[in-house]
Design a protein around this motif. Sequence first.
Motif, PDB file in Angstrom:
ATOM      1  N   HIS A  11       8.332 -11.974 -39.674  1.00 48.25           N
ATOM      2  CA  HIS A  11       8.634 -13.286 -39.198  1.00 48.25           C
ATOM      3  C   HIS A  11       7.318 -14.030 -39.384  1.00 48.25           C
ATOM      4  O   HIS A  11       6.431 -13.952 -38.557  1.00 48.25           O
ATOM      5  CB  HIS A  11       9.016 -13.151 -37.718  1.00 48.25           C
ATOM      6  CG  HIS A  11       9.680 -14.335 -37.169  1.00 48.25           C
ATOM      7  ND1 HIS A  11      10.492 -14.295 -36.077  1.00 48.25           N
ATOM      8  CD2 HIS A  11       9.658 -15.622 -37.559  1.00 48.25           C
ATOM      9  CE1 HIS A  11      10.935 -15.515 -35.817  1.00 48.25           C
ATOM     10  NE2 HIS A  11      10.440 -16.315 -36.708  1.00 48.25           N
ATOM     11  N   ILE A  12       7.197 -14.651 -40.554  1.00 46.00           N
ATOM     12  CA  ILE A  12       5.920 -15.270 -40.906  1.00 46.00           C
ATOM     13  C   ILE A  12       6.149 -16.752 -41.139  1.00 46.00           C
ATOM     14  O   ILE A  12       7.079 -17.133 -41.850  1.00 46.00           O
ATOM     15  CB  ILE A  12       5.355 -14.656 -42.207  1.00 46.00           C
ATOM     16  CG1 ILE A  12       5.179 -13.151 -42.045  1.00 46.00           C
ATOM     17  CG2 ILE A  12       4.032 -15.320 -42.583  1.00 46.00           C
ATOM     18  CD1 ILE A  12       4.855 -12.431 -43.350  1.00 46.00           C
ATOM     19  N   ILE A  13       5.324 -17.564 -40.549  1.00 46.24           N
ATOM     20  CA  ILE A  13       5.452 -18.999 -40.759  1.00 46.24           C
ATOM     21  C   ILE A  13       4.097 -19.555 -41.167  1.00 46.24           C
ATOM     22  O   ILE A  13       3.074 -19.216 -40.569  1.00 46.24           O
ATOM     23  CB  ILE A  13       5.930 -19.694 -39.466  1.00 46.24           C
ATOM     24  CG1 ILE A  13       7.363 -19.253 -39.155  1.00 46.24           C
ATOM     25  CG2 ILE A  13       5.865 -21.209 -39.606  1.00 46.24           C
ATOM     26  CD1 ILE A  13       7.839 -19.664 -37.790  1.00 46.24           C
ATOM     27  N   VAL A 157       3.999 -13.949 -37.157  1.00 47.53           N
ATOM     28  CA  VAL A 157       2.664 -14.240 -37.707  1.00 47.53           C
ATOM     29  C   VAL A 157       2.676 -15.725 -38.020  1.00 47.53           C
ATOM     30  O   VAL A 157       3.480 -16.196 -38.833  1.00 47.53           O
ATOM     31  CB  VAL A 157       2.381 -13.422 -38.983  1.00 47.53           C
ATOM     32  CG1 VAL A 157       1.012 -13.801 -39.544  1.00 47.53           C
ATOM     33  CG2 VAL A 157       2.448 -11.923 -38.686  1.00 47.53           C
ATOM     34  N   TYR A 158       1.825 -16.452 -37.346  1.00 46.50           N
ATOM     35  CA  TYR A 158       1.822 -17.894 -37.479  1.00 46.50           C
ATOM     36  C   TYR A 158       0.539 -18.340 -38.176  1.00 46.50           C
ATOM     37  O   TYR A 158      -0.555 -18.235 -37.614  1.00 46.50           O
ATOM     38  CB  TYR A 158       1.929 -18.544 -36.083  1.00 46.50           C
ATOM     39  CG  TYR A 158       2.132 -20.016 -36.197  1.00 46.50           C
ATOM     40  CD1 TYR A 158       3.403 -20.545 -36.405  1.00 46.50           C
ATOM     41  CD2 TYR A 158       1.046 -20.884 -36.170  1.00 46.50           C
ATOM     42  CE1 TYR A 158       3.586 -21.899 -36.575  1.00 46.50           C
ATOM     43  CE2 TYR A 158       1.224 -22.242 -36.337  1.00 46.50           C
ATOM     44  CZ  TYR A 158       2.495 -22.739 -36.536  1.00 46.50           C
ATOM     45  OH  TYR A 158       2.680 -24.076 -36.717  1.00 46.50           O
ATOM     46  N   VAL A 159       0.678 -18.778 -39.423  1.00 47.39           N
ATOM     47  CA  VAL A 159      -0.502 -19.124 -40.223  1.00 47.39           C
ATOM     48  C   VAL A 159      -0.681 -20.645 -40.236  1.00 47.39           C
ATOM     49  O   VAL A 159       0.228 -21.378 -40.659  1.00 47.39           O
ATOM     50  CB  VAL A 159      -0.360 -18.582 -41.664  1.00 47.39           C
ATOM     51  CG1 VAL A 159      -1.604 -18.929 -42.485  1.00 47.39           C
ATOM     52  CG2 VAL A 159      -0.133 -17.071 -41.648  1.00 47.39           C
ATOM     53  N   PHE A 160      -1.830 -21.070 -39.780  1.00 50.59           N
ATOM     54  CA  PHE A 160      -2.144 -22.488 -39.673  1.00 50.59           C
ATOM     55  C   PHE A 160      -3.408 -22.730 -40.516  1.00 50.59           C
ATOM     56  O   PHE A 160      -4.533 -22.581 -40.041  1.00 50.59           O
ATOM     57  CB  PHE A 160      -2.379 -22.804 -38.184  1.00 50.59           C
ATOM     58  CG  PHE A 160      -2.659 -24.239 -37.875  1.00 50.59           C
ATOM     59  CD1 PHE A 160      -1.675 -25.215 -37.998  1.00 50.59           C
ATOM     60  CD2 PHE A 160      -3.920 -24.634 -37.434  1.00 50.59           C
ATOM     61  CE1 PHE A 160      -1.933 -26.540 -37.689  1.00 50.59           C
ATOM     62  CE2 PHE A 160      -4.185 -25.968 -37.111  1.00 50.59           C
ATOM     63  CZ  PHE A 160      -3.192 -26.921 -37.246  1.00 50.59           C
ATOM     64  N   PRO A 161      -3.231 -23.053 -41.834  1.00 43.35           N
ATOM     65  CA  PRO A 161      -4.379 -23.123 -42.737  1.00 43.35           C
ATOM     66  C   PRO A 161      -5.530 -24.028 -42.286  1.00 43.35           C
ATOM     67  O   PRO A 161      -6.684 -23.734 -42.602  1.00 43.35           O
ATOM     68  CB  PRO A 161      -3.769 -23.585 -44.060  1.00 43.35           C
ATOM     69  CG  PRO A 161      -2.346 -23.132 -43.983  1.00 43.35           C
ATOM     70  CD  PRO A 161      -1.954 -23.277 -42.543  1.00 43.35           C
ATOM     71  N   PRO A 162      -5.276 -25.137 -41.539  1.00 41.69           N
ATOM     72  CA  PRO A 162      -6.422 -25.975 -41.140  1.00 41.69           C
ATOM     73  C   PRO A 162      -7.496 -25.225 -40.356  1.00 41.69           C
ATOM     74  O   PRO A 162      -8.650 -25.678 -40.298  1.00 41.69           O
ATOM     75  CB  PRO A 162      -5.781 -27.066 -40.266  1.00 41.69           C
ATOM     76  CG  PRO A 162      -4.386 -27.175 -40.767  1.00 41.69           C
ATOM     77  CD  PRO A 162      -3.984 -25.782 -41.167  1.00 41.69           C
TER      78      PRO A 162
END
Length: 357
Positions: A11-13, A157-162
Amino acid sequence: MELRSYTQHYHIIIEQQFDTLKEWIDEHKHSSYFVLVDSNTAIHCLPKLLERFDEMDFEILEMEAGESSKSLDTAQTLWHQLMEKGADRDSLLINLGGGVVCDMGGFVASTFKRGIDFIHIPTSLLAMVDAAIGGKTGVNFEQYKNQIGTFEHAKLVYVFPPFLETLPVRHLKNGYAEVIKHAVLDRPKHLDEIRKVNWNDWRSFQDIITISIIFKTKVIQSDFEESGSRKQLNFGHTIGHAIESLSLKRDKEPILHGEAIAIGMVIETFLSKKLAKLDGEDAKIIISEILNHFEIYNLKPDTIPNILEYIVHDKKVKEGVPYFALLDQIGEADWNIKVSEDNIREVLDQYIANYCS
Ligand SMILES: NC(=O)c1ccc[n+]([C@@H]2O[C@H](COP(=O)([O-])OP(=O)(O)OC[C@H]3O[C@@H](n4cnc5c(N)ncnc54)[C@H](O)[C@@H]3O)[C@@H](O)[C@H]2O)c1
Ligand SMILES: [Zn+2]
């Protein structure tokens, strides 16, 4: 490019605002919420999260930044704090940090009261494309890396590139070594994509992160327990780990994991040419991509016995024989190649003759 992947295990965002994270937290009710940070992500990342979740009652747990904190001692401190602050089986632990925080938090959560839910919000490039993906958690033990741990997936898994905006360039490059690894294992087009990197602009990493995660996820989904194809992810790591250990022992300022893996991949590319089907053209492409971004690690012939010794103690060794994941071509690996000591010596000699002073 945004990615929302909902599968049985994953569950990846990846996104630019915290909207979906908010939705997820609202939807998945927990009795209490804990956020694990290290001393750097407490300063650079936590305020950005708290700003968007000002109505939430988060308990903050903080550990010292750095690999040396990835220990049972820290785990014990964190278990203690969870108990003291009233965590129960329905609590949620949010790991906000690099690979150290993700490995540590995943381990603490997956063992506390026989396992509570946790989510990863990776903040380093290495954690975004690698450490947060794949369900491995753990701590170091008696000077050996990742000796105690569990296989347990984050609920999200919550990916927030900033978050990459504040990550030092050296750590960006550290993660980029794993990005190169994924690209050469995946396909030539993936390599073209990652060449768009600009070290001074975190935005240039957004698409790179997405395709890197998609590749790692695909590999893991086909082999969660690491009995087969997942082993290809070890490319560069047998020799890379040995160089990392050597540097930890002999250098005042040891090189980082990714820096060692980059050199490991150069040497294992030589090995792939010798023992697998990799041709000279592909080998040249891979090596020049790596050396465009990474410095040579100077090895002297008298370190070869030490490197061989580290390789024999690696976990990828069965009955004294090291098994390597090598490349047949860009986009195709073979992960069960027996390699003799003489072969390793030869490619180390080749590396020293070509690059070292
Ligand atoms: N579980 C796995 O599958 C897996 C895979 C690869 C690596 N790992 C583990 O990951 C760890 C390495 O991860 P890492 O390279 O992220 O190390 P790290 O967590 O130590 O992070 C690197 C440094 O960057 C800082 N940092 C992180 N995010 C930041 C941000 N956004 N802004 C400013 N500073 C920031 C950290 O505080 C730290 O000082 C190792 O322990 C390794 O074993 C695990
Ligand atoms: Zn690695």
